[in-house]
Design a protein around this motif. Structure first.
Motif, mmCIF file in Angstrom:
data_model
loop_
_atom_site.group_PDB
_atom_site.id
_atom_site.type_symbol
_atom_site.label_atom_id
_atom_site.label_comp_id
_atom_site.label_asym_id
_atom_site.label_seq_id
_atom_site.Cartn_x
_atom_site.Cartn_y
_atom_site.Cartn_z
ATOM 1 N N ALA A 5 0.843 -1.210 0.000
ATOM 2 C CA ALA A 5 0.000 0.000 0.000
ATOM 3 C C ALA A 5 0.875 1.257 0.000
ATOM 4 O O ALA A 5 0.611 2.218 -0.741
ATOM 5 C CB ALA A 5 -0.920 -0.006 1.222
ATOM 6 N N GLN A 12 2.319 1.848 -3.397
ATOM 7 C CA GLN A 12 1.297 2.335 -4.328
ATOM 8 C C GLN A 12 1.069 3.834 -4.130
ATOM 9 O O GLN A 12 1.021 4.603 -5.093
ATOM 10 C CB GLN A 12 0.004 1.554 -4.061
ATOM 11 C CG GLN A 12 -1.109 1.810 -5.050
ATOM 12 C CD GLN A 12 -2.420 1.197 -4.549
ATOM 13 O OE1 GLN A 12 -2.447 0.033 -4.124
ATOM 14 N NE2 GLN A 12 -3.490 1.959 -4.564
ATOM 15 N N LEU A 13 0.977 4.266 -2.880
ATOM 16 C CA LEU A 13 0.742 5.683 -2.590
ATOM 17 C C LEU A 13 1.957 6.529 -2.987
ATOM 18 O O LEU A 13 1.801 7.603 -3.562
ATOM 19 C CB LEU A 13 0.385 5.879 -1.115
ATOM 20 C CG LEU A 13 -0.926 5.201 -0.656
ATOM 21 C CD1 LEU A 13 -1.127 5.362 0.837
ATOM 22 C CD2 LEU A 13 -2.129 5.751 -1.417
ATOM 23 N N GLN A 46 1.963 7.144 -6.592
ATOM 24 C CA GLN A 46 0.948 8.151 -6.971
ATOM 25 C C GLN A 46 1.447 9.570 -6.665
ATOM 26 O O GLN A 46 1.185 10.500 -7.418
ATOM 27 C CB GLN A 46 -0.373 7.887 -6.246
ATOM 28 C CG GLN A 46 -1.124 6.676 -6.793
ATOM 29 C CD GLN A 46 -2.318 6.275 -5.936
ATOM 30 O OE1 GLN A 46 -2.700 6.984 -5.007
ATOM 31 N NE2 GLN A 46 -2.903 5.137 -6.240
ATOM 32 N N ALA A 85 -5.953 1.739 0.100
ATOM 33 C CA ALA A 85 -4.886 1.031 -0.620
ATOM 34 C C ALA A 85 -4.703 -0.398 -0.082
ATOM 35 O O ALA A 85 -3.829 -1.129 -0.540
ATOM 36 C CB ALA A 85 -3.584 1.814 -0.512
#
Ligand code: IPE
Ligand code: IPE
Ligand code: MG
Length: 242
Positions: free
Chosen positions: A144, A147-148, A151, A170
């Protein structure tokens, strides 16, 4: 004044003790896993009867790969047998199957069966039967974070916007919306540890432990666990409710 009963929407279970159940009977461990699989059916139907909305079952951890290959192979084949046997019954009860974990690492046949089970039941509106399979909470959290971060790097997310709610999105439980966090966690077999299960989501979950091995855990046991949960005072950091 009578206390308001806690609602049990999301129940999570660490199904433990299959091996010891078999050992006590001088049977090979896989027999315990087979019995354990049959008990999933019984307890899932019981949970559905009790009006539980999400039942999350820890079936294989990211650490379980360290077991002997023959046992791992047996466990990897269980989803194939489970859905082969029980899919019609799950459909009849409108159960929606979800399988969360690092599924791309599963043997191809097992992977395919997980995808098929989710696709077949995607439109069902009943209880969500959520398997944690090749699941590990620390890795879920690291994934998670990555992934953040990516972004943020590509400019689609501002670091200031990352709060607890955003972070939860996430995680693998995000699609359960209001029911992402279990209300109650049960572990069978007498062990009292989390074994890398849902570390984020369990922050305010009530905990319950029973000595019974998973294959021996019955609907009546579940009803008792639920009754016990309903009488607890969940305070969430506040003071005792009136
Ligand atoms: C739980 O039973 C099932 C899995 C972890 C796959 P165990 O296999 O851990 O049983 P015990 O703990 O050895 O008795
Ligand atoms: C936790 O049980 C994982 C599952 C039930 C799938 P384990 O038996 O693997 O956990 P430990 O090793 O006793 O902590
Ligand atoms: Mg165990």
């Amino acid at each position: 004044m009578a206390k308001k009963k806690n609602q049990l929407d999301h129940l999570a279970i660490i199904m433990d003790g299959n091996g010891r159940w078999a050992k006590e009977r001088h049977l090979p461990r896989f027999v315990g896993h087979r019995e354990g699989m049959e008990n999933i059916r019984r307890i899932a139907l019981a949970a559905d009867d009790l009006g539980i909305k999400v039942l999350t079952l820890y079936a294989f951890s990211t650490e379980n790969w360290a077991r002997p290959k023959a046992e791992v192979d047996y466990l990897m084949n269980l989803p194939i047998h489970f859905f082969d046997h029980y899919m019609p019954e799950l459909m009849a009860h409108h159960v929606k199957v979800n399988i969360m974990g690092f599924l791309d690492e599963l043997p191809p046949k097992t992977y395919q069966v997980t995808q098929k089970a989710m696709a077949m039941t995607a439109q069902n509106s009943g209880m969500i039967l959520n398997f944690a399979f090749n699941y590990g909470a620390r890795r879920e959290i690291v994934t998670a974070v990555k992934q953040l971060v990516s972004q943020v790097q590509t400019g689609t997310l501002s670091a200031d916007d990352i709060d607890e709610q955003h972070f939860s999105k996430a995680l693998m439980t995000h699609q359960f919306g209001d029911y992402q966090d279990p209300d109650l966690l049960l572990r069978t077999s007498g062990e009292q540890r989390l074994s890398n299960f849902l570390l984020w989501q369990l922050a305010y979950t009530e905990l319950s432990f029973t000595k019974k091995y998973w294959p021996d855990f019955t609907k009546e046991d579940l009803i008792q666990v639920v009754k016990d949960y309903q009488m607890r005072d969940r305070r969430f950091g506040q003071i005792e409710s009136e």
